[in-house]
Design an enzyme around this catalytic site. Sequence first.
Site, mmCIF file in Angstrom:
data_model
loop_
_atom_site.group_PDB
_atom_site.id
_atom_site.type_symbol
_atom_site.label_atom_id
_atom_site.label_comp_id
_atom_site.label_asym_id
_atom_site.label_seq_id
_atom_site.Cartn_x
_atom_site.Cartn_y
_atom_site.Cartn_z
ATOM 1 N N LYS A 78 0.849 -1.198 0.000
ATOM 2 C CA LYS A 78 0.000 0.000 0.000
ATOM 3 C C LYS A 78 0.881 1.243 0.000
ATOM 4 O O LYS A 78 1.865 1.304 0.750
ATOM 5 C CB LYS A 78 -0.887 -0.037 1.248
ATOM 6 C CG LYS A 78 -1.944 1.056 1.326
ATOM 7 C CD LYS A 78 -2.770 0.920 2.603
ATOM 8 C CE LYS A 78 -3.943 1.887 2.633
ATOM 9 N NZ LYS A 78 -4.758 1.715 3.858
ATOM 10 N N SER A 158 -9.686 1.610 2.721
ATOM 11 C CA SER A 158 -8.802 2.387 1.868
ATOM 12 C C SER A 158 -7.738 1.550 1.150
ATOM 13 O O SER A 158 -7.156 2.018 0.185
ATOM 14 C CB SER A 158 -8.106 3.446 2.707
ATOM 15 O OG SER A 158 -7.243 2.832 3.656
ATOM 16 N N SER A 182 -9.969 -0.621 6.947
ATOM 17 C CA SER A 182 -9.336 -0.440 5.639
ATOM 18 C C SER A 182 -8.620 -1.666 5.071
ATOM 19 O O SER A 182 -8.221 -1.653 3.905
ATOM 20 C CB SER A 182 -8.354 0.729 5.685
ATOM 21 O OG SER A 182 -9.052 1.948 5.607
#
Lengths: 492, 493
Positions: A78, A158, A182
Amino acid sequence: MSALTDLSLDEARKGLARKDFSARELTRACLDRIAAATPLNGFITVAAERALAMADAADARLSAGEGGLLEGVPLAVKDLFCTQGVLTTAGSHILDGFVPPYESTVTANLWRAGAVLLGKTNLDEFAMGSSNETSYYGPAVSPWRAAGSEERLVPGGSSGGSAVAVAARLAAGALGTDTGGSIRQPAALTGTVGLKPTYGRCSRWGIVAFASSLDQAGPMTRTVTDAALLLRAMAGHDPKDSTSVNRPVPDYVKALDGGLKGLKVGLPKEYRADGMSPEIEALWARGADWLRAQGAEVREVSLPRTRYALAAYYIIAPAEASSNLARYDGVRFGLRVPGRDPTEMYENTRGEGFGTEVKRRILIGTYALSAGYYDAYYARAQKVRTLIARDFEAAFETVDVLLTPTTPGPAFGIGAKTNDPLTMYLNDVFTVTVNLAGLPGISVPAGLDASGLPLGLQLIGKPFAEDELLRVAARLEEAAGFSARPQEWWTA
Amino acid sequence: MTTKHHPHETGARLIRGATGDWEIVLGLEVHAQVSSKAKLFSGASTEFGAEPNAQVSFVDAAFPGMLPVINEYCVEQAVRTGIGLKAAINLRSVFDRKNYFYPDLPSGYQISQYKSPIVGEGAVTIDLPDGSTRTVGIERLHLEQDAGKSIHDMHPRYSYVDLNRSGVALMEIVTRPDMRSSEEAAAFIRKLRAILRYLGTCDGNMEEGSMRADVNVSVRRPGAALGTRCEIKNVNSIRFVQQAIEYEARRQVDLIEDGGKVEQETRLFDTKTGTTRTMRSKEEAHDYRYFPDPDLLPLELDAAYVEAIRESLPELPDEKKERFVAEYGLSAYDAGVLAAERETAAFFESVASGRDAKLAANWVTGDFFAALNKAGLDITASPVSAGQLGALIDLISDGTISGRIAKEVFEILFTSGGDPRAIVEERGLRQVTDTGAIEAAVEAIISANPDKVAEYREKPKLMGWFVGQVMKETGGKANPQAVNEILKRKLDG
C-alpha cells in the site's frame, strides 16, 4: 508462465525453495500481469527494475541455501508505507515527488525475510475512505463484476489497490493498513483474506499516519495460511514506535493446526442492525453453523455500546488526522504552491494538495478539538471508546472469538456513494469497533451474493491472540470453501 | 533571616501614580533547556553553534511516518529539577500536542505537557539584596520541545528556517504570581538558575538561549484583586526582564490612570528601545487544540526511580547556605553570596578546608571577587586557584606575612601566578618578627623624635603615628602586633 501468479504465497514460497521456478520468473510473471491490468488502476507506482533486482538477489540467496521466510515472494505494498528510494504518495497530490530516504519498519522486516517489492498500490487519499475513490490517482477498480453487468465496482478501501492486486493475482500477497476497516472491508469486497493485528503488534514507524491511535498494518492475501506467514514476517517490537508492544511473535503458521472443539464463539446481537440485508444475515448464520459443525459452541453476546462506535470513530480519527496532517505545509517535501507569505503558501499548498474527503476530515477534527468543543466531542468520544473496549472485555470473559459480517453489503458501483459521506461511513459499521478497542480482526471470504459478488465474515479475537484467530479463520475458510475468482474482463 | 509568605502584605515596592500607589504583580514562565546531548524525542545532537540545519533528524523535520521516542535522560533531568524545586513529582504524566502552524514548527504541533505535567507544585526561596528572603511558589514544571528558528530578514523574498533547535528538550517552569518588583523577579531568575546549575539540569546560559522567560505583569491597588495581565514573551536576560517589567508596569498604570483598560495580550520587549509592544491580542490568540499525543504512551514513573534520583541530588544553595552559617560561622549574607553559585561554593570550601573559614570567606568575597570583577572574569576562569589562595591565607595565619602584605602578594598571584610562599621569599616580603630588629627601628624613631614622644604623653592617640613610622622603616614587613607591643613598652616604660 501465468500459472505462477495463481500460486498462493505459501505455494510460491515452497516452489521457490524447491527451485521449481526462480524468483525472477515469478516476479516477471507478476510484473507482466500488472502491466496487463492497468484498467484496474491498482498500482500508483510499479517498481519493475527494482523488483527484478530484488528477485535476483533472492535467487542468489536461494541458490546459496540462505533463503528467509519469504525468500523471493513478490508483494504489493500500500502506498502509505514509506519505501526508501521509491515514490510514496499516500494517494495524495500533496506528497508529489516524495521519495522517502528511509524504509518503514514493517516493509524492512519483509525485505529482510527475502520478499520482493513489486510496487506501491492505490489507496484512498491518506487512507481516508472506504472505496478507494478519494485517491488523487483515480479509483482502483475491483476485478469483480456483478453477473451480467459491466458496471465498474469499487474494491473497497482504503487499501483498495492492495485488494485488487491480491484478488486479480497481480501479487502473491499485499500489505494494507487498517484504521477503521481499511484492510478487512476491501478484503471482504474482493473475496480475499485481510487481517488487522492487535494495535501494537506491528510497528507504525515509516507508515504515513492517518489516526495514530487506530492505525495498524496487516496482511492481505488469498489464504489464511498466507496471512499467517506475512504477519509472522511483519510483526515484532520496534523501539522506534513507542506504541509497539514488546512480546514474542508466535509461529502463526504452526498455530493454524487444530480443531475448534470447545471453542466458544460469540455473535454480538447489536450487530444485527436494523436494515441488515437478509443475504448478509443468512451468510452470518451459515458461518455460525460452519463453526458449530466443527465442535464450536456458538452463543449470542452483547456489545451494548456498539451503536456509538461509528460516531466516536468519526470524532477520534479526524481529530488525530487534523494534527497528523499539519506537517504537509509545502516547506520541506512534496507539493509547494507558492504564496506571498508563509501563511498564504500554506493555504495554497494545502488547498490544492488535499482532496475533498481529507479536507472534510481535517475540518471535522479541527472542530472537535477546538476550545469549547473538546469536552463535548473529543473527550466524550474517548469515553465511548473506553466503554466499547470494556464491552469487548466483558464478552471475552465468556467467549474466545466473535463472529460478525465484515460489511453490510457487497461492493457497490464507483460513484454510487461519493456524494453521501454518511452512507459511505456506514461501510465501516462492523469494523470500526475493533480498531477502537485495539483488537485483532480478520475477514475471510465466505461466499457470493445473488449477483455473484464476494462477501466476507469477520472474526474478532482477544488482544494478541492472532494465533487463535488465525486458527479459527483457517477452519472457517475450509468450511466456506471459497474458490470463486473474478472473470478477467480487464485484459484485452 | 525572614521569610515572608504573604508578599503583598509587606516588602512590596510600590509605584507612584498620579492617583496613588500601585502594586506590581509578577509571574514568570521560565523556559530552561535540559542539559542533554540528544533532543527530547529524537537522537539528534543539541550542541550549540552548529551550522544551520546540521542537527536535524527526520523526526525533527517531521517527515511522514516518523515517530517520537522519549529521551529517558531528559525525563530524569526533569524529575531531578522537580525535586530541586521542592516540588511534587507526578508518577503519571501525559504528553499533549499543541497545534499551530509556523515554518519553524515542522510537524505543525509542539509536543508539550498540558493537563498532566511531570512536576507539580513546589517553592523557591529567593534572596533579596537587603539580606531577607521570600518564597515564590512554583505552579508546575513540564517537559516540551523547542521549535526551530525563523529568520525573516536575510532575504527580500524568502524566510530562512534553522531546525537545529527543533525538538530540543525544554523545561517550562511556571511560578505563582508571587513577585512584587523587578528586583524580586531578577532574584528569582538568579536563584532558579543557581539551582539548575547545581543540579546540572540546565546550564542557565541566557546568551545562548538555554534559558529565557515569559513575564506576566499586572498592576493593582495594594491589596486589591488581581488586575488584567499582559504576557511579555521570550525575554532573554535578567536585565531585560527588569527593564521590561519597569516599562510595562508604568505603561499599565498610566493607561489605567488615563481612564483606559489593560487588555489581556501577548507583548514583545524591544531591547533597543526598552519598551514593550503588542504581539497579538486575546482575539488573535491561537486555539492550540491540545490533545494527548497518540504516538506516545503516558509517562509512568515508579516511586523507587524518583527516590533514587532524590538520593543522588547534590546539596542545593539553600542547604549549603545554612551549612556555611552553622559549620563555618559565616554571616547569613556571606553564606548566601558564597552558596549562590556552585563553582563559588566549591572554591570557597576548597580554600576554607583546614583553615580559618571566616578569613577564607573574607578573602573570597573581598579581594578575590573584586579582582575577578575588575578583570571581568568568571570564577571558572580565575587565574588564582583555590590552592593558591589557600596557601596565601596559610602565610597570614602562620605569621609569615601580614594581611597588608598578603594583598600585595595576591595582586602578584592574580597577574603573574606562582607559589605564594616562593613569591614572599623571592621578594623578601617575609614579615619581620625578629623583635631585635623591630626594637632597633623603634628606638631609632623614638630618639629621632623627642618632641613626638613628649606629645604622646599628652595624646596617647599618637601611637598610630609611631606605628606608621616603624612600618615605613621596615618596609611594611614588621609584624604589626610586635610593633605595637614594643612601642607601648618603650613609650610607656
